[in-house]
Design a protein around this motif. Structure first.
Motif: not given
Ligand SMILES: Cc1cc2nc3c(=O)[nH]c(=O)nc-3n(C[C@H](O)[C@H](O)[C@H](O)COP(=O)(O)O)c2cc1C
Length: 260
Positions: A10-16, A63-65, A125-129, A166-170
């Motif tokens: 069920d996990r999905r990235s949360i931005r708010k 960073i999300y506000p 949600v992760l931040l990759g930059v 939840t986002r798709p995967r391969y």
């Molecule tokens: C290493 C890494 C860096 C990421 N960086 C960002 C980011 O900078 N901003 C963002 O909105 N999401 C970021 N994400 C989240 C991905 O976009 C997200 O995990 C992916 O689209 C799959 O969606 P889900 O997490 O909802 O399954 C990052 C994910 C990973 C694993």
């Protein structure tokens, strides 16, 4: 509490996030679970903050506000070397491998943190930059040389007014191979793209978020939102040479790692 498989599926990235405070007790529980991850050499450290002023100082990191807590995961060779020196030795180990081991250690801690946060009703949600912005991260958090950021994590309680899918995967058969690696042919690649692209288009992800990446050099963009999907988006991310003003290797070198 949900079982571990439901949490993972069920996990999905949360931005708010809501403005509900993430208490010290909750954070301690999450962090303690984080560091129960397997480790090669305990090379991960975390800096976390709820200080909005500090978050504001970290420009260009995305960073999300509404983030309640920002965590940054580091490869920490400062602590390791202090231990080696305390034993009366000198570290001459290959810094490439040191960084790699640290990234392995940190990655496992990160996923433990994410899943234990989910178990307690939080989202993230992760931040990759972040690695590309290591200079400002070090300045804001007083991080010494040989401690390098791997990734950031925005954390908080999910805002229930925002629907997230939840986002798709391969398809699994193209990501997990039994007995030997199978290079993907054209048909398999098309299937990978189809599963991702149809999934994102059905969810209306890019149109909802107006998240199109423009083509470089002002090139005409004839991919409309009904066709703009994940494979187009991820490909466009690769049409620039780097994220920042400098290559990542140069940034890593500036932070005390000897990488050739
Ligand atoms: C290493 C890494 C860096 C990421 N960086 C960002 C980011 O900078 N901003 C963002 O909105 N999401 C970021 N994400 C989240 C991905 O976009 C997200 O995990 C992916 O689209 C799959 O969606 P889900 O997490 O909802 O399954 C990052 C994910 C990973 C694993």
């Amino acid at each position: 509490m949900k079982d571990i498989f439901s949490i993972m599926h069920d996990r999905r990235s949360i931005r708010k996030f809501t403005d509900k405070e993430v208490t010290k007790e909750v954070l301690e529980q999450i962090l303690t679970a984080g560091f129960r991850a397997p480790f090669a050499a305990q090379l991960c450290s975390i800096v976390y903050t709820s200080d909005k002023e500090k978050m504001k100082m970290l420009k260009g990191i995305g960073i999300y506000p509404t983030t309640q807590v920002l965590m940054i995961f580091f490869v920490d060779y400062d602590r390791m070397e202090k231990i080696i020196r305390a034993r009366g030795y000198e570290n001459i180990f290959d810094d490439g491998m040191s960084l790699w081991l640290g990234i392995q250690d940190a990655t496992l801690v990160i996923e433990n943190v994410i899943l234990s946060a989910e178990a307690l009703g939080l989202g993230s949600v992760l931040l990759g930059v972040i690695p590309q912005r290591a200079d400002v991260v070090s300045e804001v958090f007083n991080v010494p040389q040989r401690v390098f950021p791997v990734v950031g994590l925005c954390l908080g309680y999910p805002d229930p007014s925002v629907e997230t899918d939840t986002r798709p995967r391969y398809p699994l058969r193209y990501s997990a191979f039994e007995d030997e690696y199978k290079a993907l042919d054209e048909t398999a690649i098309k299937e990978c793209m189809k599963s991702m692209d149809e999934g994102y288009i059905t969810q209306g992800y890019y149109i909802k978020n107006k998240a199109k990446i423009p083509l470089p050099d002002g090139k005409d963009d004839d991919v409309d939102y009904d066709k703009y999907s994940w494979s187009e988006h991820i490909s466009r991310k690769h049409l620039r040479e780097r994220w920042g003003d400098d290559t990542l290797i140069n940034v890593i070198r500036r932070h005390g790692f000897k990488i050739e």
